[in-house]
Design an enzyme around this catalytic site. Structure first.
Site, mmCIF file in Angstrom:
data_model
loop_
_atom_site.group_PDB
_atom_site.id
_atom_site.type_symbol
_atom_site.label_atom_id
_atom_site.label_comp_id
_atom_site.label_asym_id
_atom_site.label_seq_id
_atom_site.Cartn_x
_atom_site.Cartn_y
_atom_site.Cartn_z
ATOM 1 N N SER A 139 0.977 -1.125 0.063
ATOM 2 C CA SER A 139 -0.056 -0.206 0.011
ATOM 3 C C SER A 139 0.863 1.113 -0.043
ATOM 4 O O SER A 139 2.090 1.104 0.470
ATOM 5 C CB SER A 139 -0.778 0.030 1.396
ATOM 6 O OG SER A 139 -1.450 1.332 1.613
ATOM 7 N N TYR A 152 -2.058 -1.237 10.401
ATOM 8 C CA TYR A 152 -2.016 -1.121 9.149
ATOM 9 C C TYR A 152 -0.632 -0.590 8.494
ATOM 10 O O TYR A 152 0.085 -1.401 7.684
ATOM 11 C CB TYR A 152 -3.196 -0.595 8.569
ATOM 12 C CG TYR A 152 -3.487 -0.647 6.826
ATOM 13 C CD1 TYR A 152 -4.247 -1.884 6.523
ATOM 14 C CD2 TYR A 152 -3.097 0.194 6.119
ATOM 15 C CE1 TYR A 152 -4.490 -1.790 4.929
ATOM 16 C CE2 TYR A 152 -3.198 0.040 4.723
ATOM 17 C CZ TYR A 152 -3.875 -1.167 4.037
ATOM 18 O OH TYR A 152 -4.316 -1.111 2.864
HETATM 19 P P1 NAD Z 1 -11.445 -6.071 0.279
HETATM 20 O O1 NAD Z 1 -12.139 -5.852 1.486
HETATM 21 O O2 NAD Z 1 -12.204 -5.825 -1.140
HETATM 22 O O3 NAD Z 1 -10.905 -7.265 -0.133
HETATM 23 C C1 NAD Z 1 -10.102 -8.503 0.791
HETATM 24 C C2 NAD Z 1 -10.081 -9.761 0.539
HETATM 25 O O4 NAD Z 1 -9.372 -10.355 1.576
HETATM 26 C C3 NAD Z 1 -11.408 -10.575 0.388
HETATM 27 O O5 NAD Z 1 -11.637 -11.573 -0.572
HETATM 28 C C4 NAD Z 1 -11.440 -11.055 1.797
HETATM 29 O O6 NAD Z 1 -12.439 -12.184 1.630
HETATM 30 C C5 NAD Z 1 -10.260 -11.422 2.066
HETATM 31 N N1 NAD Z 1 -9.787 -11.691 3.503
HETATM 32 C C6 NAD Z 1 -10.040 -10.941 4.464
HETATM 33 N N2 NAD Z 1 -9.618 -11.680 5.635
HETATM 34 C C7 NAD Z 1 -9.194 -12.670 5.222
HETATM 35 C C8 NAD Z 1 -8.644 -13.808 6.040
HETATM 36 N N3 NAD Z 1 -8.660 -13.672 7.320
HETATM 37 N N4 NAD Z 1 -8.170 -14.921 5.145
HETATM 38 C C9 NAD Z 1 -8.729 -15.102 3.811
HETATM 39 N N5 NAD Z 1 -9.005 -14.046 3.179
HETATM 40 C C10 NAD Z 1 -9.260 -12.859 3.977
HETATM 41 O O7 NAD Z 1 -10.021 -5.146 0.193
HETATM 42 P P2 NAD Z 1 -9.276 -4.461 -0.876
HETATM 43 O O8 NAD Z 1 -9.218 -2.967 -0.868
HETATM 44 O O9 NAD Z 1 -9.543 -5.425 -2.283
HETATM 45 O O10 NAD Z 1 -7.931 -5.054 -0.293
HETATM 46 C C11 NAD Z 1 -6.926 -6.015 -0.865
HETATM 47 C C12 NAD Z 1 -5.492 -5.701 -0.444
HETATM 48 O O11 NAD Z 1 -5.155 -4.409 -0.958
HETATM 49 C C13 NAD Z 1 -5.238 -5.385 1.089
HETATM 50 O O12 NAD Z 1 -4.158 -6.034 1.401
HETATM 51 C C14 NAD Z 1 -5.287 -4.207 1.307
HETATM 52 O O13 NAD Z 1 -4.809 -3.764 2.519
HETATM 53 C C15 NAD Z 1 -4.550 -3.459 -0.131
HETATM 54 N N6 NAD Z 1 -4.922 -2.214 -0.372
HETATM 55 C C16 NAD Z 1 -5.992 -1.682 -0.787
HETATM 56 C C17 NAD Z 1 -6.157 -0.322 -0.927
HETATM 57 C C18 NAD Z 1 -7.562 0.076 -1.252
HETATM 58 O O14 NAD Z 1 -7.576 1.508 -1.486
HETATM 59 N N7 NAD Z 1 -8.672 -0.485 -1.416
HETATM 60 C C19 NAD Z 1 -5.165 0.431 -0.959
HETATM 61 C C20 NAD Z 1 -3.688 -0.115 -0.808
HETATM 62 C C21 NAD Z 1 -3.681 -1.419 -0.433
#
Ligand code: NAD
Length: 257
Positions: A139, A152
């Site tokens: 991130s 985080y």
């Molecule tokens: P999201 O909530 O849409 O998806 C998260 C996914 O992780 C889902 O499929 C969920 O079921 C799964 N998950 C959560 N806990 C779990 C567990 N204990 N075991 C197995 N699966 C689990 O979130 P996202 O925004 O798509 O985030 C995905 C990644 O990207 C994360 O690591 C997040 O930190 C990173 N990220 C997101 C953003 C953003 O703006 N959305 C920015 C930077 C980084």
């Protein structure tokens, strides 16, 4: 069809960024193993439409034994993991003094330690086959901090450091290890923060999104899961074979400030 015959595991791919990356890798011919909570039949059908083999394992990424079972499943059903995308992640927003200890532990386990477990189990096969790609979805918070996100930010800085260390260990093996650092991406994880902003400021959804972006992301646009998927494809290509241990921001200028 850059990835025909390869197998990609994308953790946390039932939603958001993970699903976007899984679909983009599948369009390049990769067989896909999905993981994550909630409905998985829908995402599985979406990937299957692209004509690749698709599997699912419901391992809870906070549980070492379940991660080990998932990696054994991939070995048995797909002959190993060639592209490992460590993406599963959660968020909790609170000042450190009132940050629930249980949320801290969960964030460190899911956002950081899970990548250690998948990587230690996937690397031997990749090295044996002389080719592999480990992509850690960190991130902007792996590079800079925001208030109220101590767990985080700690986990994401941790995964950037982990990326560098494993990249050095893999440097001559045909395996590359890199991190991708998205800014705001409109997924369920971020929608929760948009909702909180709308409630706190007494504004509608569109205005809350505008304010969230205006604060951090100079492009005023969300990064998309498809853009992150295309960066993942590039990092899997031969052109990227000498990119090691980097943290690539796709953040509309967030970290340029
Ligand atoms: P999201 O909530 O849409 O998806 C998260 C996914 O992780 C889902 O499929 C969920 O079921 C799964 N998950 C959560 N806990 C779990 C567990 N204990 N075991 C197995 N699966 C689990 O979130 P996202 O925004 O798509 O985030 C995905 C990644 O990207 C994360 O690591 C997040 O930190 C990173 N990220 C997101 C953003 C953003 O703006 N959305 C920015 C930077 C980084």
């Amino acid at each position: 069809m850059l990835l025909k015959g390869k197998t990609a595991l994308v953790t946390g791919s039932t939603s958001g960024i993970g699903l976007g990356i899984a679909l983009t890798l599948a369009r390049q011919g990769a067989n896909i193993v999905l993981n994550g909570f909630g409905d998985h039949e829908g995402p599985k059908a979406e990937v299957a439409k692209l004509g690749v083999k698709v599997g699912y394992h419901g391992a809870d990424m906070s549980k070492t034994a379940e991660i080990e079972a998932m990696m054994a499943y991939i070995e048995a059903e797909f002959g190993g993991c060639d592209v490992l995308v460590n993406n599963a992640g959660i968020q909790h927003v609170a000042p450190v003094e009132s940050f629930p200890a249980e949320r801290w532990d969960a964030i460190i386990a899911i956002n950081l330690s899970s990548a250690f477990h998948t990587t230690r189990l996937a690397l031997p096969g990749m090295k044996k086959r002389g080719w592999g790609r480990v992509l850690n979805i960190a991130s902007v918070h792996g590079l800079v901090a925001s208030a109220q996100k101590s767990a985080y930010v700690a986990a994401k800085h941790g995964i950037v450091g982990f990326t560098k260390a494993v990249a050095l260990e893999s440097a001559t093996s045909g395996v590359t290890v890199n991190a991708i650092c998205p800014g705001w991406v409109l997924t369920p994880l971020v929608q929760k923060q948009v909702d909180a902003r709308a409630a706190a400021d007494g504004v509608d959804d569109a205005e809350a999104k505008r304010r969230l972006l205006a604060e951090k992301q100079p492009s005023l646009q969300f990064t998309t899961p498809e853009q992150l998927g295309e960066l993942a494809v590039f990092l899997c290509s031969d052109a990227a074979s000498n990119i090691q241990g980097q943290a690539w921001a796709l953040d509309g200028g967030w970290t340029a400030q």
